[in-house]
Write a protein that holds these residues in place. Structure first.
Motif: not given
Length: 419
Positions: A385-411
């Protein structure tokens, strides 16, 4: 005489400005990173481990022109600069690492798409062709677009990243199709040199590793039967053995079935993703995963949870127990099964295009040896049995980007829904 009119709008610090103006080309940019302190107990070797890393650092640039008929997607990953030795994560593997997330290529995504309408104004559908480097159409949304910070154990069974590819897409009102040909892992599929796979094999000197020809391929069908409900089925064949340890010397087949539900719930929004999948090469590996996220209406509070049960190939380790031993070609590969629960909470502060989100994540994992040869887990970890704990801060600036969908499936119908 030919006159050409060209307009350009860049959005990022003020993402909504494009809607108020008319332009031939719209460009959106974004940047993100997570400063996180992680403790895992036990780590390989049996002791606890603590580390602080700048994770998931990325700069993105996307846009469209010609009335939406030209689209481009790009993402620059800075993993190799900020997490040179990978990131601690229960059950993670790949790119010569065990129990660490590996880095991705600097050019994580660089894809251009041309999209044409089917019927007047595209009312009956769209068709698209895309080319460049990015994510092959297979599996569910990339882990970086989902709520849990650290990747699931099943990343390599549900994602095919960092590939040179050509993609054909078709979209109709309730169904979409993606088909792709992509390279056979010249960068090991995950940003590592072509001469070695994740087990340290030198493929330039390996006769059984260089006799495979032909392109790898994948196909994915997406259904939208109801508002807020998406169902995806995927098949892929990866040619040759260079993609990762456990693949063997032959081609590997993968399949994945996933569903995603995204609707208002109470005073907030609920997103649920569930998937099952398998990979088949010299032996079979299977995965089951479910995760959910509820965010408040003002988007300040997020609660999320993920469960998975996934098989992981196990090769001999080097003196650094986080690494696969070099020159292990032909060595027997065992199998472990990881059952991991992860729960987290984030509180976001937003100021125009800037977002900062302190977060707390707890993971509890249970590992068992399920293949032959057996893996001595007591010697490797000291306990099951293993455990982990993560304490952090997520920072983003600008517009989000949806990765992995291209062409007619992006939009606009498929906005990024991560973080």
């Amino acid at each position: 005489m030919l006159y050409v009119r060209f307009g350009l709008i860049v959005t990022g610090a003020v993402p909504g400005m494009a809607a108020a103006q008319s332009a031939r080309v719209t460009v959106r940019w974004g940047a993100q990173g997570v400063l996180a302190a992680t403790r895992m107990d036990p780590a390989p070797g049996g002791d606890s481990r603590k580390e602080v890393d700048l994770e998931q650092s990325m700069i993105t640039l996307t846009g469209e022109g010609l009335g939406g008929h030209l689209r481009f997607f790009s993402a620059l990953s800075l993993d190799k600069l900020t997490t040179g030795d990978g990131v601690l994560a229960i059950g993670a593997w790949g790119g010569s690492f065990y129990d660490r997330e590996h880095q991705h290529d600097y050019v994580h995504e660089a894809v251009v798409s041309l999209v044409g309408d089917i019927g007047p104004g595209g009312r009956k559908g769209q068709v698209g062709i895309s080319g460049g480097k990015g994510l092959a159409p297979f599996g569910s949304d990339p882990p970086m677009m989902r709520p849990v910070l650290h990747q699931p154990v099943n990343e390599h069974w549900t994602q095919i990243m960092d590939r040179l590819l050509a993609v054909l897409t078709l979209r109709f009102p309730r169904v979409g199709f993606e088909g792709a040909l992509f390279d056979n892992g010249s960068q090991n599929g995950q940003g590592h040199p072509a001469q070695s796979d994740s087990a340290g094999h030198n493929h330039a000197e390996c006769s059984i590793c260089t006799n495979h020809r032909g392109a790898s391929r994948s196909a994915r069908v997406t259904l939208w039967p109801l508002r807020g409900l998406e169902i995806r089925g995927s098949l892929a064949t990866i040619v040759g053995s260079a993609h990762h340890v456990g693949a063997g010397a032959e081609s590997q087949g993968l399949w994945n079935l996933s569903t995603r539900f995204d609707r208002p719930a109470g005073q907030g929004r609920l997103v649920i993703l569930a998937e099952v999948g398998a990979a088949h090469a010299e032996r079979s590996y299977r995965t089951v995963l479910a995760e959910g996220q509820w965010s408040s209406g003002d988007e300040h509070h997020r609660f999320y949870y993920r469960f998975e049960s996934t098989d992981r190939p196990e090769a001999p380790r080097s003196a650094d127990l986080f690494r696969v031993a070099p020159d292990t070609l032909g060595a027997p590969v065992g199998v472990t099964r990881w059952t991991v629960h992860t729960a987290g909470y984030g509180f976001a502060f937003r100021a125009r295009a800037l977002s900062a989100e302190p977060l707390l994540e707890l993971s509890l994992g249970r590992v068992a040896s399920v293949g032959t040869p057996a893996v001595n887990l007591d010697e490797l970890y000291g306990r099951r049995t293993l455990w982990s704990v993560v304490l952090g801060v997520r920072v983003s600036l600008g517009s989000p980007h949806s990765m992995g969908r291209y062409g007619a499936l992006a939009g606009p119908d498929h906005p990024a829904h991560h973080h």
